[in-house]
Design a protein around this motif. Structure first.
Motif, PDB file in Angstrom:
ATOM      1  N   HIS A  31       0.869  -1.177  -0.026  1.00  0.00           N
ATOM      2  CA  HIS A  31       0.084  -0.003   0.161  1.00  0.00           C
ATOM      3  C   HIS A  31       0.958   1.419  -0.086  1.00  0.00           C
ATOM      4  O   HIS A  31       2.195   1.267   0.294  1.00  0.00           O
ATOM      5  N   ARG A  56       1.968   6.430  -8.401  1.00  0.00           N
ATOM      6  CA  ARG A  56       0.798   5.725  -8.803  1.00  0.00           C
ATOM      7  C   ARG A  56       0.731   5.315 -10.319  1.00  0.00           C
ATOM      8  O   ARG A  56       0.409   4.270 -10.538  1.00  0.00           O
ATOM      9  N   SER A  61      -1.110  -0.977  -9.212  1.00  0.00           N
ATOM     10  CA  SER A  61      -1.646  -1.867  -8.651  1.00  0.00           C
ATOM     11  C   SER A  61      -2.049  -1.699  -7.076  1.00  0.00           C
ATOM     12  O   SER A  61      -2.921  -2.423  -6.554  1.00  0.00           O
ATOM     13  N   THR A  63      -4.049  -0.213  -4.557  1.00  0.00           N
ATOM     14  CA  THR A  63      -5.381   0.595  -4.486  1.00  0.00           C
ATOM     15  C   THR A  63      -5.517   1.065  -2.991  1.00  0.00           C
ATOM     16  O   THR A  63      -6.809   1.493  -2.809  1.00  0.00           O
ATOM     17  N   THR A  64      -4.732   0.988  -2.173  1.00  0.00           N
ATOM     18  CA  THR A  64      -4.693   1.579  -0.850  1.00  0.00           C
ATOM     19  C   THR A  64      -3.921   2.498  -0.381  1.00  0.00           C
ATOM     20  O   THR A  64      -2.589   2.481  -0.684  1.00  0.00           O
ATOM     21  N   GLY A  93      -8.344   4.584  -9.425  1.00  0.00           N
ATOM     22  CA  GLY A  93      -7.694   3.480  -9.110  1.00  0.00           C
ATOM     23  C   GLY A  93      -7.609   2.949  -7.712  1.00  0.00           C
ATOM     24  O   GLY A  93      -7.336   1.957  -7.345  1.00  0.00           O
ATOM     25  N   LEU A  94      -7.786   4.074  -6.772  1.00  0.00           N
ATOM     26  CA  LEU A  94      -7.543   3.947  -5.303  1.00  0.00           C
ATOM     27  C   LEU A  94      -8.950   3.219  -5.009  1.00  0.00           C
ATOM     28  O   LEU A  94     -10.002   3.693  -5.393  1.00  0.00           O
ATOM     29  N   GLU A  95      -8.890   2.220  -4.152  1.00  0.00           N
ATOM     30  CA  GLU A  95     -10.265   1.639  -3.594  1.00  0.00           C
ATOM     31  C   GLU A  95     -10.487   2.090  -2.157  1.00  0.00           C
ATOM     32  O   GLU A  95     -11.719   2.091  -1.587  1.00  0.00           O
ATOM     33  N   ARG A  96      -9.328   2.586  -1.540  1.00  0.00           N
ATOM     34  CA  ARG A  96      -9.469   2.731  -0.092  1.00  0.00           C
ATOM     35  C   ARG A  96      -8.567   3.976   0.263  1.00  0.00           C
ATOM     36  O   ARG A  96      -7.340   3.582   0.030  1.00  0.00           O
ATOM     37  N   ILE A 120     -14.310   5.328  -3.970  1.00  0.00           N
ATOM     38  CA  ILE A 120     -13.029   5.261  -2.819  1.00  0.00           C
ATOM     39  C   ILE A 120     -13.933   5.450  -1.523  1.00  0.00           C
ATOM     40  O   ILE A 120     -14.669   6.097  -1.098  1.00  0.00           O
TER      41      ILE A 120
END
Length: 144
Positions: A31, A56, A61, A63-64, A93-96, A120
């Protein structure tokens, strides 16, 4: 995520920019870590966010993003808003995003502005142990 940010050993890539440090942490899974300490100014935040954008691009890849601001003694004018605005503008592209801070201003600003980026999930905690628990916890799909 350790109690102290990685010093570049153990496989973490590190970029230091005027009290704001960007690293790629490997545990408990890879991360991005944006670690801020001391008096954080708007120019130092902008430089660190540029480094984050570069990271980034090369490691899409990840995503946090963990924003660790526990060691910040003072945010300069605009620094909090700049961090918060970066998420919906450049967070594709960020999930969290996990915010680690006792600053209610930082946490509420990130939550408010990140609402513009509905894909996000933003979580905030006041301890590094809380962030570690969030990083270790399995993520649930919000798509139902």
């Amino acid at each position: 995520m350790n109690n102290r940010p990685s010093d570049g050993t153990g496989g973490a890539d590190t970029t230091d920019v005027h009290g704001v440090r960007l690293a790629i942490e490997q545990a408990p899974f890879p991360h991005l870590l944006l670690h801020a300490e001391g008096a954080v100014s708007l120019p130092s935040v902008r430089d660190a966010l540029r480094a984050l954008e570069d990271a980034r691009r090369t490691t899409a890849s990840l995503t946090t993003l963990v924003i660790d601001a526990l060691d910040v003694s003072r945010f300069g004018r605009g620094a909090v808003v700049e961090i918060a605005r970066w998420i919906p503008r450049n967070g594709a592209g960020l999930e969290r995003v996990i915010v680690v801070s006792t600053s209610t201003q930082l946490r509420s600003s990130v939550h408010a502005l990140a609402a513009c980026a509905r894909s996000i999930r933003v979580e905030s905690v006041e301890t590094r142990e809380g962030a570690q628990a969030l990083l270790s916890a399995p993520t649930l799909s919000l798509t139902g």
